[in-house]
Design a protein around this motif. Structure first.
Motif, mmCIF file in Angstrom:
data_model
loop_
_atom_site.group_PDB
_atom_site.id
_atom_site.type_symbol
_atom_site.label_atom_id
_atom_site.label_comp_id
_atom_site.label_asym_id
_atom_site.label_seq_id
_atom_site.Cartn_x
_atom_site.Cartn_y
_atom_site.Cartn_z
ATOM 1 N N THR A 133 0.267 -1.529 -0.184
ATOM 2 C CA THR A 133 0.177 0.247 -0.073
ATOM 3 C C THR A 133 1.299 1.534 0.232
ATOM 4 O O THR A 133 0.132 2.027 -0.704
ATOM 5 N N GLU A 134 1.759 1.221 0.651
ATOM 6 C CA GLU A 134 2.605 2.096 0.721
ATOM 7 C C GLU A 134 3.359 2.485 -0.473
ATOM 8 O O GLU A 134 3.878 3.679 -1.038
ATOM 9 N N HIS A 191 0.959 4.204 -2.836
ATOM 10 C CA HIS A 191 0.322 5.001 -2.566
ATOM 11 C C HIS A 191 1.107 7.022 -2.835
ATOM 12 O O HIS A 191 1.240 7.478 -3.059
ATOM 13 N N GLY A 213 0.571 8.149 -6.106
ATOM 14 C CA GLY A 213 -0.437 8.083 -6.280
ATOM 15 C C GLY A 213 -1.452 7.795 -6.296
ATOM 16 O O GLY A 213 -2.734 7.622 -6.776
ATOM 17 N N LYS A 245 -4.008 3.637 -6.899
ATOM 18 C CA LYS A 245 -5.138 3.317 -5.743
ATOM 19 C C LYS A 245 -4.782 1.539 -5.072
ATOM 20 O O LYS A 245 -3.377 1.640 -6.360
ATOM 21 N N CYS A 286 -4.857 0.292 2.509
ATOM 22 C CA CYS A 286 -5.478 0.274 1.264
ATOM 23 C C CYS A 286 -6.541 1.009 0.852
ATOM 24 O O CYS A 286 -7.424 1.691 1.826
ATOM 25 N N ASP A 287 -6.903 0.791 0.079
ATOM 26 C CA ASP A 287 -8.217 1.920 -0.867
ATOM 27 C C ASP A 287 -9.324 0.814 -0.663
ATOM 28 O O ASP A 287 -10.877 0.903 -0.712
ATOM 29 N N ARG A 309 -12.691 2.903 0.902
ATOM 30 C CA ARG A 309 -12.895 4.540 1.889
ATOM 31 C C ARG A 309 -13.992 5.161 1.587
ATOM 32 O O ARG A 309 -14.063 4.845 0.006
#
Length: 404
Positions: free
Chosen positions: A186-187, A190, A193, A195, A216-217, A238
């Motif tokens: 996830t890092e 992100h 940018g 998802k 996570c998204d 989210r």
């Protein structure tokens, strides 16, 4: 150390009426057997409390609505969601991924954007993205695996670019049992940018999941692998993403107001739940979660890890057997036997009252990367114990004798 002393069973087989004495069910990664509390919850819902939800003004309908929404809260708590409104009930993880593909990727991506997958993904986490990519003109890139068959996150750091708008990865491989460092993935996503969607089908029955901690998204999973019924699954997303996504299907329940001039839609999650929902499925899923939590995911993971260790140790002593996946795989052992097709392995094991999966496991790109057409796969659940491992090993020894 013998297989009999390699692990202490959870002694849960008595909870599963569909598992007779002497039958080793080792296909939990495909679908889990159902414990009596889940069967009872489903029976009770249909037998004495059944009614529709969100519509009736009579008491039973109101009671069933409360139970249905309580099931949503159970799911939210189970995966660490911030609110039950972040939980969308769907038919399974396949529908959840398709929903995100159509309602998020299909509306947010444009020609020239890129999607990043991995070599070990299930077809359900490949084909929906291909369908969107072909329609929009998006490119798909594929992450390689490490030598011990994990998603290569070092390669991900090298490969990913700002052009990648979406990453979709399995939390636990359905073939290899390898566990993704979902937080690190996830890092990395992100940082450019992008998802990220995590396929949690094989993780939620085996390891504790906290979507807030992962960051996570999107997170998806199916109920039937979590000791719940078929036909029910979950999309978590989210809230800002859900709010921005258009509906997946049109019909009853997902509307605010309908006229022939214009229709307005309900807020999430109702916007994505058109028609009469799988009411009893949601209650059964909640019962499955409660059952798993009564045992403890830590205990389940330790138990399955011990069974995997015992299995791998026993099979590694058979020269013609080749093992796949890391030594610490989560509840899954895939293997081949030299000169024997996995379907023949599965057939002979069935004669020994051992049920495994044989085939490409809806992961044909992975099979190609491994250099095989198919594998045999043994996967464990809370009802398995050392005797099942011993039965599997005896059956494989018989296979090797038959095929010389």
């Amino acid at each position: 150390m013998s297989i009999l002393t390699a692990t202490r069973p959870l002694d849960r087989v008595a909870d599963f009426p569909a598992i007779p004495d002497g039958w080793a069910y080792l296909d939990t990664a495909a679908t889990a057997q159902k414990p009596q509390p889940v069967i009872d919850a489903i029976t009770r819902a249909y037998d004495t409390t059944y009614a529709t939800v969100h519509r009736g003004v009579y008491q039973r309908s109101a009671d069933m609505t409360l139970a249905y929404e309580a099931a949503r809260r159970t799911v939210a708590r189970f995966i660490g969601a911030g609110s039950e409104n972040e939980i969308v009930f769907v038919r399974g993880a396949t529908e959840a991924i398709n929903l995100v593909a159509q309602c998020w990727a299909g509306t947010q991506l444009k020609a020239g954007d890129r999607i990043l997958l991995s070599m070990l993904e299930h077809h359900s986490n490949i084909v929906p993205w291909q369908m969107v990519a072909e329609r929009i003109g998006v490119a798909i890139d594929v992450l390689p695996l490490t030598d011990d068959h994990r998603i290569d996150l070092d390669a991900m750091e090298r490969i990913i670019t700002p052009a990648h708008k979406l990453v979709a990865l399995a939390h636990v491989s359905n073939v290899l049992g390898s566990v993704l460092d979902a937080r690190r993935a996830t890092e990395i996503a992100h940082a450019v940018g992008a998802k990220i969607l995590i396929d949690g089908c094989q993780s939620v029955p085996r390891i504790a999941v906290d979507v807030a901690a992962i960051g996570c998204d999107f997170y998806v999973f199916s109920g039937h692998k979590l000791y719940g019924p078929t036909g029910i699954g979950v999309l978590w997303a989210r809230p800002d993403l859900l709010e921005a996504m258009p509906p997946y299907q049109g019909g009853g329940s997902m509307i605010d107001k309908v006229s022939f001039k214009r229709t307005t839609y309900a807020p999430p999650p109702g916007r994505f739940e058109a028609g009469t929902p799988h009411i009893v499925g949601a209650l059964g899923l909640a019962a499955g979660i409660n059952y798993v939590e009564s045992i403890g995911l830590g205990a389940i993971h330790a138990h399955e890890t011990a069974l995997v260790t015992a299995t791998r140790e026993a099979l590694s002593g058979i020269n013609s057997v080749r093992l796949y996946g890391p030594a610490d795989s989560a509840g899954i052992v895939s293997f081949t036997i030299e000169g024997v097709h996995p379907h023949d392995i599965g057939t002979i094991l069935d004669e020994e009252r051992v049920a495994i999966r044989a085939g490409h496991h809806c992961a044909q790109p992975l099979m190609e990367s491994l250099g095989v057409d198919a594998t045999a796969r043994a996967s464990f659940g809370v009802y398995n114990g050392p005797a099942d491992v011993e039965a599997l090993v005896r059956g494989i020894e018989r296979v090797t004798r038959i095929f010389g």
